[in-house]
Design an enzyme around this catalytic site. Sequence first.
Site, PDB file in Angstrom:
ATOM      1  N   PRO A   3       0.677  -1.063   0.254  1.00  0.00           N
ATOM      2  CA  PRO A   3      -0.064   0.137  -0.271  1.00  0.00           C
ATOM      3  C   PRO A   3       1.197   1.335  -0.129  1.00  0.00           C
ATOM      4  O   PRO A   3       1.843   1.872   0.529  1.00  0.00           O
ATOM      5  CB  PRO A   3      -0.830   0.049   1.177  1.00  0.00           C
ATOM      6  CG  PRO A   3      -1.048  -1.770   1.178  1.00  0.00           C
ATOM      7  CD  PRO A   3       0.877  -1.898   0.898  1.00  0.00           C
ATOM      8  N   GLU A   4       0.902   2.288  -0.671  1.00  0.00           N
ATOM      9  CA  GLU A   4       0.730   3.576  -1.270  1.00  0.00           C
ATOM     10  C   GLU A   4      -0.195   4.213  -1.475  1.00  0.00           C
ATOM     11  O   GLU A   4      -1.189   3.887  -0.607  1.00  0.00           O
ATOM     12  CB  GLU A   4       2.594   3.213  -2.899  1.00  0.00           C
ATOM     13  CG  GLU A   4       3.123   2.078  -2.538  1.00  0.00           C
ATOM     14  CD  GLU A   4       4.123   2.720  -3.809  1.00  0.00           C
ATOM     15  OE1 GLU A   4       4.759   3.690  -4.362  1.00  0.00           O
ATOM     16  OE2 GLU A   4       4.692   1.172  -4.033  1.00  0.00           O
TER      17      GLU A   4
END
Length: 274
Positions: free
Chosen positions: A2-3
């Site tokens: 997750p960015e």
Amino acid sequence: MPELPEVETIRTAIEPLIRGERLIEIELRDRTIIRGDAEAFRSSVMNTRVTDVTRRGKHLLLLLETGRGIALHLRMTGSLLLKEPERPNRVRAVLSFANGTRLFFSDMRRLGTITPVESIEDYICRLGPEPLGDEFTPDRLACCLAKHRIPVKAALLDQHIVAGIGNMYADEALFEAGMHPLTPANALRDEQIFHLCQAIRAVLERAITCQGASINTYALPNGERGTAHDTFRVAHKQGAPCPECGATIARLMIRKRGACYCPSCQHLRNDSTV
DNA sequence: CATTGTCCCTGGAAGC
DNA sequence: TGCTTCCAGGGACAAT
């Protein structure tokens, strides 16, 4: 992993479900997920209302009516799911709300964190500008990069310089900007930084449109996968042909992190025309 | 101060 | 086949 685009996708999904709702239960199946005293955290947020769901970089922020907040960081393998997942042993915490919504914080590698926040402003000010916000300008980026001679790839991963970019979107942005990942940050000309700024925004916005990249464990709260990885041109593409020139995508290590790039399209020399 | 290295964590892949 | 080793990488922290 997750960015920013993945966290934003999650934020968009859960915000209408929990905004204005009271937090009625916090189940800590693995209390090491809490940074600090778990019981103090629980008592400080229990039975308070969530007034807003925001994000800064990769940090998901639940704002509470008390003025305090809860910061969630998914790190490598964390996800927020609306139903108990198929691997319940990976669930580290469950947040339950008065309207029946339950958020399962699932995290295979147990690197994710939940942090009690006294002051959202104090918490956020440690981070660099939001790349999709007005404060992220070529001038500001140029000012930050001029202070460092580290590789530009390392600079993009530094959350003090810009918040929310991780390994895969750094690779994509550098490809889009035609910039070699080892280019010293302070060697970039203003024109190149302008293009880099545009590239970062374009790559992140495109990924949000695709609801994030599900290369590994990332999933939307409803369990669906994002499709941003289908648009990747160099990230995780070592050995594949460059979509622009056909050269073989290469990979090198920068600070123990893999950097995928096209050796033909991305130049070290700073006199290359973009 | 700027920069680099180490650690945390688990599961999948690779090697013997 | 079964074991060990390595690797993925975000960020806090230690070391240089």
